[in-house]
Design an enzyme around this catalytic site. Structure first.
Site, PDB file in Angstrom:
ATOM      1  CG  HIS A 130     -75.376  91.914 136.824  1.00 48.93           C
ATOM      2  ND1 HIS A 130     -76.209  90.822 136.927  1.00 48.93           N
ATOM      3  CD2 HIS A 130     -76.170  92.996 136.981  1.00 48.93           C
ATOM      4  CE1 HIS A 130     -77.456  91.235 137.120  1.00 48.93           C
ATOM      5  NE2 HIS A 130     -77.460  92.542 137.162  1.00 48.93           N
ATOM      6  CG  ASP A 207     -72.386  90.441 131.360  1.00 52.71           C
ATOM      7  OD1 ASP A 207     -73.172  90.840 130.484  1.00 52.71           O
ATOM      8  OD2 ASP A 207     -72.623  90.540 132.583  1.00 52.71           O
ATOM      9  CD  GLN A 210     -75.191  97.971 131.862  1.00 49.89           C
ATOM     10  OE1 GLN A 210     -75.383  98.973 131.198  1.00 49.89           O
ATOM     11  NE2 GLN A 210     -76.098  97.494 132.689  1.00 49.89           N
ATOM     12  CE  LYS A 233     -79.036  95.179 131.460  1.00 50.54           C
ATOM     13  NZ  LYS A 233     -79.660  95.760 132.647  1.00 50.54           N
ATOM     14  CB  CYS A 373     -77.513  92.886 140.363  1.00 47.17           C
ATOM     15  SG  CYS A 373     -79.278  93.078 140.510  1.00 47.17           S
TER      16      CYS A 373
HETATM   17  N1  7TS Z   1     -74.686  91.852 133.165  1.00 49.00           N
HETATM   18  C1  7TS Z   1     -74.565  93.156 133.406  1.00 49.00           C
HETATM   19  C2  7TS Z   1     -73.228  93.819 133.287  1.00 49.00           C
HETATM   20  C3  7TS Z   1     -75.705  93.895 133.742  1.00 49.00           C
HETATM   21  O1  7TS Z   1     -75.587  95.204 133.966  1.00 49.00           O
HETATM   22  C4  7TS Z   1     -76.962  93.246 133.827  1.00 49.00           C
HETATM   23  C5  7TS Z   1     -78.204  93.967 134.254  1.00 49.00           C
HETATM   24  C6  7TS Z   1     -77.005  91.887 133.546  1.00 49.00           C
HETATM   25  C7  7TS Z   1     -75.845  91.216 133.224  1.00 49.00           C
HETATM   26  C8  7TS Z   1     -78.275  91.118 133.580  1.00 49.00           C
HETATM   27  O2  7TS Z   1     -79.127  91.548 132.569  1.00 49.00           O
HETATM   28  P1  7TS Z   1     -80.584  90.925 132.449  1.00 49.00           P
HETATM   29  O3  7TS Z   1     -81.180  91.642 131.287  1.00 49.00           O
HETATM   30  O4  7TS Z   1     -80.393  89.479 132.233  1.00 49.00           O
HETATM   31  O5  7TS Z   1     -81.266  91.223 133.734  1.00 49.00           O
HETATM   32  N2  7TS Z   1     -77.988  95.122 134.973  1.00 49.00           N
HETATM   33  C9  7TS Z   1     -78.923  95.870 135.609  1.00 49.00           C
HETATM   34  C10 7TS Z   1     -78.602  97.038 136.254  1.00 49.00           C
HETATM   35  O6  7TS Z   1     -77.480  97.515 136.323  1.00 49.00           O
HETATM   36  N3  7TS Z   1     -79.717  97.565 136.787  1.00 49.00           N
HETATM   37  O7  7TS Z   1     -80.737  96.752 136.508  1.00 49.00           O
HETATM   38  C11 7TS Z   1     -80.258  95.693 135.761  1.00 49.00           C
END
Ligand code: 7TS
Length: 417
Positions: A130, A207, A210, A233, A373
């Site tokens: 990401h 990371d 997910q 999430k 992203c």
């Molecule tokens: N890493 C991964 C693998 C992700 O899928 C996401 C967010 C992030 C980091 C960042 O997470 P945040 O909570 O800091 O924003 N992924 C997604 C997505 O797939 N659709 O919207 C956000």
């Protein structure tokens, strides 16, 4: 087999009752929420926990002698302990509350990265990351002159471990990799990567944005040095996330943001810093968010993460089978549910993924479309955008059927069927 399916569907229907939002309609149709990789829905217990905090013991923490502040502090620190247990960290000192996975990764980049990495040092990442696990390292590359390289993926969307091994050399100081891809669903063999990285003395940042919501995760078993994830999430509120770090590494790292709560003593010419984990938590934190995350962790633990994973594997198998039969569909990523989480990215003929998402929206189905992203990954596959259906423990087979029917109708609408 049929009995197993019936049992699984029955259990899911029971779980659905805990999520008030799943009763709502969109465009007059029952909501089919398949955008869980973006954010998950919240069970009643999380919503009630937030309500209870603001209704009964809202106060700032770590500073008040009064009853409300003491109660809020206890609940906040109790939530930290719940997260500690959830990922099997050795102690709550290793759990730093941040806003989200993005902030957790930036924290590592701007503290450990900025202070430890020197010109010529290497950071190994992957093309399936990401943006939040790419951009901070580009910042550090530009500031420090480090060498930032990315392991490739195979055509079927698995990490190219051979390429990864070649990239990890004696200059490597960090390997930073996602546990699960938000586009391909691919689950990476983090233990294998940790072993290789540690052999050359490099640290490993995982990371878990997910992975942590969908898989049983044990940081001691993985052996990773850092783990970043987001509460929203995994059924928790937005604005709360976690950085796990091994204590001995966190102790050596300088603080991230300066301000209240992260200090022991401040004088005009110098400051001493607080103990772990508060050294990294400047300012009034997201108190309600942390407590809400604690409730989410309790809820997930009551379901059991093995069961969450088993449900998703079962549903992903079904979805892959049904969706593969749709004419003109191109699913990117592994087609084997044992290698991936419940994330299915696809294109449908030459219909733009935003059009697919709009057509599905008319049917009450929520999916995401775009680059998710993860632009370098889509570039790797020679595409700009996909539609993506992403599942969680409350999704059912019949929702997958609704999705498949709607995709077939989209083909008709575009004269492709
Ligand atoms: N890493 C991964 C693998 C992700 O899928 C996401 C967010 C992030 C980091 C960042 O997470 P945040 O909570 O800091 O924003 N992924 C997604 C997505 O797939 N659709 O919207 C956000």
């Amino acid at each position: 087999m049929l009995e197993d399916v019936e049992k699984m569907e029955e259990e899911t229907l029971k779980i659905r009752k805990d999520f008030p939002i799943l009763n709502r309609k969109v465009k007059g149709k029952p909501l089919v929420y398949l955008d869980n990789a973006a954010t998950s829905q919240k069970p009643k217990i999380v919503i009630e926990t937030l309500n209870n905090f603001y209704s009964h013991y809202n106060a700032n923490i770590h500073r008040g002698i009064h009853e409300l502040s003491a109660e809020a502090t206890d609940m906040h620190e109790e939530a930290r302990q719940k997260v500690t247990n959830f990922i099997n960290a050795k102690s709550a000192e290793e759990i730093i509350f941040v806003r989200n996975a993005t902030e957790a990764i930036n924290l590592v980049a701007y503290t450990w990265g900025l202070h430890t990495l020197q010109k010529g040092d290497r950071v190994v990442s992957t093309v399936m990351e990401h943006h939040s696990n790419i951009v901070p390292w580009q910042f550090i590359r530009d500031l420090k002159g480090i060498d930032l390289v990315y392991a490739d993926v195979t055509e079927d969307g698995l990490l190219d471990y051979e390429n990864m091994s070649q990239l990890i050399n004696e200059n490597t100081k960090l390997v930073t990799v996602t546990l699960m891809s938000n586009v391909l669903g691919t689950i990476n063999d983090v233990k294998r990567i940790v072993k290789q990285a540690h052999e050359v003395g490099a640290l490993v940042l995982v990371d878990g944005a997910q992975g942590v919501p969908h898989l049983p995760v044990d940081v001691q078993e993985l052996g990773c040095d850092f783990l970043a994830f987001s509460g929203h999430k995994m059924m928790g509120p937005t604005g709360i996330g976690v950085l796990y770090g091994k204590k001995d590494i966190l102790l050596e790292m300088p603080p991230f943001l300066g301000g209240g709560d992260m200090i022991k003593e401040v004088h005009l010419d110098k400051t001493t810093f607080n103990d772990l984990p508060w050294k990294f938590e400047a300012g009034t934190p997201n108190i309600a968010g942390a407590i809400g995350l604690g409730a989410a962790v309790d809820y997930l633990s009551s379901l059991g993460m093995e069961k969450v994973r088993a449900h998703e594997k079962y549903l992903t198998e079904y979805a892959l089978e049904k969706m593969s039969d749709i004419p003109h569909i191109n699913i990117i990523g592994p087609k084997d549910a044992s290698k991936k989480g419940g994330v299915i990215s696809f294109t449908l003929g030459d219909i733009h993924p935003h059009d697919i998402a709009s057509i599905l929206n008319e049917e009450g189905i929520a999916v995401r479309s775009g680059h998710h992203c993860a632009q370098p990954l889509l570039e790797r596959f020679g595409i700009n955008a996909t539609a993506r259906a992403s599942m969680y423990v409350y999704n059912t087979r019949s929702e997958i059927d609704v999705l498949v029917d709607a995709l077939n109708r989209a083909l008709e609408l575009f004269g492709l069927k």
